[in-house]
Scaffold this active site. Structure first.
Site, PDB file in Angstrom:
ATOM      1  CE  LYS A 118      32.242  23.913  16.854  1.00  0.00           C
ATOM      2  NZ  LYS A 118      30.996  23.240  17.147  1.00  0.00           N
TER       3      LYS A 118
ATOM      4  CD  GLN B 256      29.160  21.203  19.423  1.00  0.00           C
ATOM      5  OE1 GLN B 256      29.578  22.274  18.984  1.00  0.00           O
ATOM      6  NE2 GLN B 256      29.410  20.061  18.821  1.00  0.00           N
TER       7      GLN B 256
ATOM      8  CG  ASP C  61      26.257  25.210  13.245  1.00  0.00           C
ATOM      9  OD1 ASP C  61      27.399  24.818  12.960  1.00  0.00           O
ATOM     10  OD2 ASP C  61      25.731  25.073  14.373  1.00  0.00           O
TER      11      ASP C  61
HETATM   12  N1  GUN Z   1      27.901  18.706  16.339  1.00  0.00           N
HETATM   13  C1  GUN Z   1      28.737  18.044  15.485  1.00  0.00           C
HETATM   14  N2  GUN Z   1      29.085  18.841  14.464  1.00  0.00           N
HETATM   15  C2  GUN Z   1      28.454  20.016  14.655  1.00  0.00           C
HETATM   16  C3  GUN Z   1      28.444  21.238  13.927  1.00  0.00           C
HETATM   17  O1  GUN Z   1      29.060  21.405  12.858  1.00  0.00           O
HETATM   18  N3  GUN Z   1      27.674  22.228  14.475  1.00  0.00           N
HETATM   19  C4  GUN Z   1      26.976  22.066  15.614  1.00  0.00           C
HETATM   20  N4  GUN Z   1      26.243  23.095  16.046  1.00  0.00           N
HETATM   21  N5  GUN Z   1      26.968  20.940  16.312  1.00  0.00           N
HETATM   22  C5  GUN Z   1      27.710  19.936  15.819  1.00  0.00           C
END
Ligand code: GUN
Length: 285
Positions: free
Chosen positions: A53, A97, A120
């Site tokens: 990211k 996350q 998200d």
């Molecule tokens: N963990 C796995 N995929 C995601 C996601 O798309 N967003 C977040 N915040 N955590 C994740």
């Protein structure tokens, strides 16, 4: 029939180059989109996603910072940290996350993030907006999948879309987005008996089960569009999907690979949401 591959890495690059332009325009007006990522603990997979990211933000000129918290942090401390970010005008997007350690209730964390910074698209307000077809932050993986289908002019309207998996992050919302595009949607999951009866009828099959190579050529009909959301580690450490790519590609019309498929699109749509967070919810797509 040999399937055409939908290259998520290539599409993702094209979209990122467009976003870079958009970010440049915003910078000229004195605003740099900023994403704050919170990582609790040191889950290796989460660390690697978070790195991806950060890198993608750099590529598009979006600024980002990472708050790394010890896994012993209390739920209250984490919630307080998020409230601070909600009130910080220089932060446009907040991403915590997942998964979080067991002593922290994920839903509480999701719900304390301001819906206007919820890049998200996990906050119930934004899920409600998505379900009622309003402008909102769409969840990144499902949104990326729709973009992939549209990039190949694959028509969704009137098609039978079958979704394998019902997670809050992928299965449920991708079904909703396909419905918003006028598909007829069937959800299948671990308790669905006679799975093949459904999958063999799918014009579009989205597989998000987390089981390596679960779907083979006997699950699909000739000419189906197959979207593989699985990210499974093999014994040799490489990544593989939920679909037996080599077998299924001989029968499908389109297929997404793993890696270079849905994964890169997820991060790209996160960037898109971060830009959207600057512009406000009624703008953009
Ligand atoms: N963990 C796995 N995929 C995601 C996601 O798309 N967003 C977040 N915040 N955590 C994740």
């Amino acid at each position: 029939m040999v399937a055409e591959i939908i290259d998520g890495k290539k599409l993702s690059h094209e979209l990122k180059m467009k976003m870079k332009e958009e970010v440049n325009q915003l910078k000229k007006t004195g605003v740099t989109p900023h994403l704050t990522v919170i990582l609790v603990g040191d889950n290796p997979a989460s660390k690697s996603y978070v790195k991806g990211k950060e890198k993608a933000c750099e590529e598009t000129g979006i600024s980002s910072d990472l708050i790394e918290l010890n896994e012993t942090i209390t739920e209250d401390e984490l919630l307080a940290q998020i409230v601070k970010l909600n009130n910080d005008k220089s932060v446009h997007g907040i991403l915590v996350q997942l998964p979080l350690p067991n002593h922290i209730e994920e839903q509480k964390v999701i719900e304390i993030i301001s819906p206007e910074k919820d890049v998200d698209g996990f906050h119930p307000v934004n899920i409600g907006r998505m379900m009622t077809g309003q402008d909102t932050f769409l969840p990144c993986t499902p949104h990326g999948i729709i973009k992939m289908l549209k990039s190949k002019n694959i028509s969704i309207e009137g098609k039978h879309a079958v979704v394998l998996g019902r997670s809050n992050i992928v299965g449920k919302p991708v079904g909703q987005l396909l419905l918003n595009e006028n598909a007829t949607v069937t959800y299948c999951h671990s308790r669905t008996p006679n799975l093949k009866e459904y999958t063999k009828n799918a014009d579009i099959l989205v597989v998000a089960l987390g089981k390596a190579h679960f779907v083979d050529e006997n699950h699909i009909k000739e000419g189906a569009v197959v979207i593989d959301v699985g990210i499974n580690r093999t014994e040799d450490g490489s990544l593989t999907g939920d679909v037996n790519f080599d077998k299924v590609k001989e029968k499908a019309s389109y297929i997404t690979p793993v890696p270079r498929g849905v994964g890169p699109m997820t991060i790209t749509m996160l960037l898109s949401n971060t830009i959207k967070a600057v512009k406000g919810l009624t703008s953009g797509e």
